[in-house]
Write a protein that holds these residues in place. Structure first.
Motif, PDB file in Angstrom:
ATOM      1  N   THR A   8       2.817  -3.224   2.520  1.00 18.51           N
ATOM      2  CA  THR A   8       3.533  -2.210   1.847  1.00 18.51           C
ATOM      3  C   THR A   8       3.606  -2.480   0.374  1.00 18.51           C
ATOM      4  N   LEU A   9       3.943  -1.636  -0.495  1.00 18.12           N
ATOM      5  CA  LEU A   9       3.797  -1.878  -1.796  1.00 18.12           C
ATOM      6  C   LEU A   9       4.618  -3.025  -2.279  1.00 18.12           C
ATOM      7  N   ALA A  10       5.953  -3.032  -1.661  1.00 18.43           N
ATOM      8  CA  ALA A  10       7.026  -3.667  -1.886  1.00 18.43           C
ATOM      9  C   ALA A  10       6.590  -5.175  -1.580  1.00 18.43           C
ATOM     10  N   ASP A  11       5.917  -5.407  -0.700  1.00 18.45           N
ATOM     11  CA  ASP A  11       5.470  -6.766   0.008  1.00 18.45           C
ATOM     12  C   ASP A  11       4.196  -7.170  -0.700  1.00 18.45           C
ATOM     13  N   GLN A  12       3.430  -6.373  -1.415  1.00 18.40           N
ATOM     14  CA  GLN A  12       2.236  -6.984  -2.107  1.00 18.40           C
ATOM     15  C   GLN A  12       2.294  -7.913  -3.125  1.00 18.40           C
ATOM     16  N   GLY A  13       1.529  -8.940  -2.983  1.00 16.57           N
ATOM     17  CA  GLY A  13       1.302  -9.777  -4.377  1.00 16.57           C
ATOM     18  C   GLY A  13       0.106 -10.720  -4.097  1.00 16.57           C
ATOM     19  N   TYR A  14      -0.276 -11.604  -4.977  1.00 11.91           N
ATOM     20  CA  TYR A  14      -1.189 -12.456  -5.154  1.00 11.91           C
ATOM     21  C   TYR A  14      -0.696 -13.804  -5.704  1.00 11.91           C
ATOM     22  N   LEU A  15      -1.630 -14.867  -4.984  1.00 13.46           N
ATOM     23  CA  LEU A  15      -1.315 -15.967  -5.436  1.00 13.46           C
ATOM     24  C   LEU A  15      -2.772 -16.780  -5.945  1.00 13.46           C
ATOM     25  N   PHE A  16      -2.788 -17.488  -7.098  1.00 16.33           N
ATOM     26  CA  PHE A  16      -3.952 -17.784  -7.556  1.00 16.33           C
ATOM     27  C   PHE A  16      -3.901 -19.583  -7.568  1.00 16.33           C
ATOM     28  N   LEU A  17      -4.872 -20.209  -7.300  1.00 12.13           N
ATOM     29  CA  LEU A  17      -4.806 -21.639  -7.545  1.00 12.13           C
ATOM     30  C   LEU A  17      -5.995 -22.270  -8.386  1.00 12.13           C
ATOM     31  N   MET A  18      -5.843 -23.085  -9.315  1.00 17.11           N
ATOM     32  CA  MET A  18      -6.577 -23.784  -9.972  1.00 17.11           C
ATOM     33  C   MET A  18      -7.276 -24.997  -9.534  1.00 17.11           C
ATOM     34  N   GLU A  19      -8.543 -24.836  -9.055  1.00 16.39           N
ATOM     35  CA  GLU A  19      -9.400 -25.798  -8.344  1.00 16.39           C
ATOM     36  C   GLU A  19     -10.184 -26.555  -9.332  1.00 16.39           C
ATOM     37  N   GLU A  20     -10.525 -27.800  -9.127  1.00 21.07           N
ATOM     38  CA  GLU A  20     -11.724 -28.501  -9.812  1.00 21.07           C
ATOM     39  C   GLU A  20     -12.839 -28.481  -8.769  1.00 21.07           C
ATOM     40  N   THR A  21     -13.702 -27.809  -9.023  1.00 18.65           N
ATOM     41  CA  THR A  21     -14.823 -27.383  -8.164  1.00 18.65           C
ATOM     42  C   THR A  21     -15.586 -28.555  -7.557  1.00 18.65           C
ATOM     43  N   ASP A  22     -15.708 -29.670  -8.672  1.00 19.33           N
ATOM     44  CA  ASP A  22     -16.543 -30.904  -7.949  1.00 19.33           C
ATOM     45  C   ASP A  22     -15.718 -31.775  -7.077  1.00 19.33           C
ATOM     46  N   THR A  23     -14.364 -31.638  -6.894  1.00 17.31           N
ATOM     47  CA  THR A  23     -13.729 -32.376  -6.231  1.00 17.31           C
ATOM     48  C   THR A  23     -12.919 -31.853  -5.119  1.00 17.31           C
ATOM     49  N   GLY A  24     -12.619 -30.421  -5.291  1.00 20.17           N
ATOM     50  CA  GLY A  24     -11.626 -29.529  -4.476  1.00 20.17           C
ATOM     51  C   GLY A  24     -10.171 -29.801  -4.737  1.00 20.17           C
TER      52      GLY A  24
END
Length: 343
Positions: free
Chosen positions: A52-68
């Motif tokens: 639902t609109l009230a429950d929508q959200g996004y979470l982003f992570l910063m990753e070092e692609t060489d090591t994970g």
């Protein structure tokens, strides 16, 4: 290369490990595996269109692609306050005057408010202290603006961000000690924990019913109003450089500033542009850092490169293209990482 991407279920343990480093005051980033797994599930349902609109959200992570390695986190809530009130203190000014005595005064007061209902919220920003170098902080924070611009149709008209407030050397909030503790009768960290778990009914039941005059508060509490925690001050400056401002709202627990803006007034809406990818080993002259963001929702990634677009094209090295998971011909959004200074 460091990139910012949407979280996945396999990130739960690394996210909890990162949360342990954040300390008190970050309501949305607690070292609780269950809570973080539930939040990632919300992201999954948001992307699938089943939340639902009230429950929508996004979470982003910063990753070092060489090591994970995961070194940072940030989030966007789509529309706050729709299911449970999004409370702030609103700072209002009242004027008192006596014509007979020729005296007048202005007094600021704090009133409980949920004026920000329906705003998108920038939240959960934390970068591992060991990685607060180069442009990592800018990449992490500003990746959310690239997402807002790329998928503007998924949000309303306004955005806000609660900034972490002031804590003393013991990890306590002077503002909470002077005000909130008298109404809620529980420890600050316990109140913060309950809110992080979604248990917010006590706020409405116990919060002050009438405005609180700021002049009645002790000096150490007044000094907290609209003031950012020293560790969060760089993050505030980044948001302000993109167009957010402190208007009239502060956090009800520790009085940290709540920045806000119209989404269509943000710098990213004026200065970012779309271009097509060309992959080449050909040398290009280095430029100021540019944010680059991919255009696919579920595979959204943001990175930082030192190449500027030209005639609607952006040249990426094979390594950059691999980290961003793009190929020749793909469309990306680009913007200079920092506003240009006006002479």
């Amino acid at each position: 290369m460091k990139i910012v991407r949407l979280c996945q279920f396999s990130d739960v343990d690394k996210l909890v490990e990162l949360a342990h480093k954040a300390g008190p005051g970050m309501t949305t980033l607690k070292p609780d595996p269950g809570a973080q797994a539930a939040r990632i599930d919300r992201v999954r349902r948001t992307l699938q269109g089943s939340a639902t609109l009230a429950d929508q959200g996004y979470l982003f992570l910063m990753e070092e692609t060489d090591t994970g390695e995961i070194v940072g986190v940030c989030g966007i809530e789509t529309a706050v306050g729709l299911e449970q009130p999004f409370y702030t203190y609103r700072i209002d000014t009242t004027v008192y005057a006596s014509r007979e005595l020729g005296i007048w005064s202005k007094m600021d007061k704090l009133s409980i408010s949920h004026d920000l209902t329906g705003y998108a919220e920038l939240c959960s920003l934390f970068l591992d202290p060991l990685h607060r170098v180069n442009c990592n902080g800018a990449l992490l924070s500003k990746s959310r603006f690239m997402f807002l611009a790329q998928f503007a149709e998924r949000f309303g008209t306004r955005v806000c961000a609660e900034m972490r407030g002031v804590f003393d050397e013991h990890g306590d909030s002077p503002f909470w000690r002077a005000l909130g503790s008298h109404f809620y009768r529980i420890d600050f960290h316990e109140a913060d924990r309950l809110v992080s778990l979604g248990q917010k009914s006590f706020l409405a039941e116990l919060m002050p019913r009438f405005p609180v005059y700021i002049d009645f508060l002790p000096d150490e509490a007044k000094a907290c109003i609209g003031t950012t925690h020293k560790d969060t001050t760089p993050a505030r400056h980044l948001l302000e450089s993109e167009g957010l401002r402190l208007e009239r709202h502060i956090d009800i627990f520790e009085a940290g500033p709540v920045l806000e803006a119209r989404i269509d007034s943000l710098r990213v809406m004026r200065e970012s542009s779309l271009c097509n990818v060309v992959i080449s080993d050909a040398h290009t002259n280095p430029t100021a850092p540019h944010l680059i963001a991919t255009s696919q929702l579920k595979k959204f990634r943001t990175g930082l490169i030192y190449t500027a677009p030209k005639q609607g094209l952006i040249i990426l090295t094979p390594a950059e293209a691999k980290a961003l998971q793009v190929k020749t011909g793909d469309q990306v959004r680009m913007m200079e990482a920092y506003p240009r200074r006006v002479a």
